[in-house]
Design a protein around this motif. Structure first.
Motif, PDB file in Angstrom:
ATOM      1  N   ILE A 103      54.731  52.810 -26.583  1.00  0.00           N
ATOM      2  CA  ILE A 103      55.724  53.557 -25.808  1.00  0.00           C
ATOM      3  C   ILE A 103      57.069  53.534 -26.517  1.00  0.00           C
ATOM      4  O   ILE A 103      57.738  54.556 -26.645  1.00  0.00           O
ATOM      5  CB  ILE A 103      55.866  52.968 -24.389  1.00  0.00           C
TER       6      ILE A 103
ATOM      7  N   ASN B   6      64.038  56.656 -21.207  1.00  0.00           N
ATOM      8  CA  ASN B   6      63.041  57.501 -21.874  1.00  0.00           C
ATOM      9  C   ASN B   6      61.642  56.908 -21.760  1.00  0.00           C
ATOM     10  O   ASN B   6      60.649  57.625 -21.639  1.00  0.00           O
ATOM     11  CB  ASN B   6      63.405  57.688 -23.349  1.00  0.00           C
ATOM     12  N   ASP B   7      61.547  55.576 -21.802  1.00  0.00           N
ATOM     13  CA  ASP B   7      60.253  54.918 -21.659  1.00  0.00           C
ATOM     14  C   ASP B   7      59.733  55.067 -20.227  1.00  0.00           C
ATOM     15  O   ASP B   7      58.534  55.219 -20.000  1.00  0.00           O
ATOM     16  CB  ASP B   7      60.355  53.435 -22.006  1.00  0.00           C
TER      17      ASP B   7
ATOM     18  N   LYS C 172      58.006  58.341 -19.732  1.00  0.00           N
ATOM     19  CA  LYS C 172      56.680  58.369 -20.339  1.00  0.00           C
ATOM     20  C   LYS C 172      55.651  57.692 -19.436  1.00  0.00           C
ATOM     21  O   LYS C 172      54.497  58.114 -19.371  1.00  0.00           O
ATOM     22  CB  LYS C 172      56.704  57.685 -21.708  1.00  0.00           C
TER      23      LYS C 172
END
Length: 234
Positions: free
Chosen positions: A70, A152-153, A156
């Motif tokens: 990730i 951002n992780d 995801k």
């Protein structure tokens, strides 16, 4: 008849969600989408995490492991071993006898190795049956701490399934702190669901009382929505 139908539906759901392989960490069973936090040694040397696993059925099985990075420093390396070691994303098929348990101290224990950086990293591993990829369990390893999970992780990891949904939806999520909430809102901004969450995991939400339409779901921390995605309810 209605009770019998309901019972049959529940049984079919249980069968569909049957999980052949159990993952163990520090002697405890992991749930699907759980996160294990592994502190870094601070010197850029190898940081390792060891996991046991067990075949929960009375039949021998063949399984594989898939890796999904990730987030990770570009100069770092992430590999995993289960007998042989792999720098790629997929292991070779592995055999597991009926009821077999591989402990965390066993030479065949699964272990992940993070090296070449003292910066946090987040990786997802999935154990799945070679002949049935729907029979699987996934978990995350956060090398560092929970606070190292970036927005951002989180985007995801954030995922709702099935989507579209009718009665129940499962939501995988990641939170930056232990005081975050998983929130669902309709398109007018009215909140229809809220529950506290801690770090990463999975929630099953009963949406049978929701009106059909489009909703937004996401993670809220510090009074602000950090990431959102769309959910379609039929």
């Amino acid at each position: 008849m209605k009770k019998i139908f309901t019972l049959l539906v529940m049984m079919s759901v249980l069968i569909a969600n049957a999980q052949t392989i159990k993952i163990l960490y520090n002697g405890n069973e992991l749930n699907d989408a759980d996160t294990v936090f592994v502190p870094l040694n601070g010197h850029g040397d190898d940081t390792e995490a060891f996991f046991g696993y067990q075949n929960m059925t009375n039949n021998a099985v063949e399984f594989q492991i898939r890796k999904e990075v990730i987030s990770m420093n570009e100069e770092a390396d992430m590999m995993f071993c289960i007998g042989d070691c792999y720098t790629g994303v997929l292991s070779q098929p592995q055999s597991l006898a009926a009821g077999q348990i591989v402990s965390e101290s066993d030479p065949l224990a699964f272990h992940a190795i993070y090296s070449g950086s003292n910066q946090p990293a987040l990786v997802k591993y999935t154990f799945f049956l070679t002949n049935n990829e729907n029979d699987k369990i996934s978990f995350y390893i956060a090398f560092g701490s929970g606070s190292s999970i970036r927005p951002n992780d989180m985007v995801k990891i954030l995922n709702a399934y099935p989507n579209p949904a009718t009665r129940v939806v499962n939501i995988d999520y990641a939170a930056p702190s232990s005081d975050a909430h998983l929130v669902i809102k309709n398109l007018t901004g009215r909140e229809v669901y809220r529950t506290p969450v801690s770090q990463t995991g999975k929630k099953q939400v009963d949406i049978s009382g929701f009106n059909a339409g489009v909703y937004l779901y996401g993670v809220e921390a510090g009074g602000k929505m950090i990431c959102t995605k769309k959910l379609l309810v039929k």
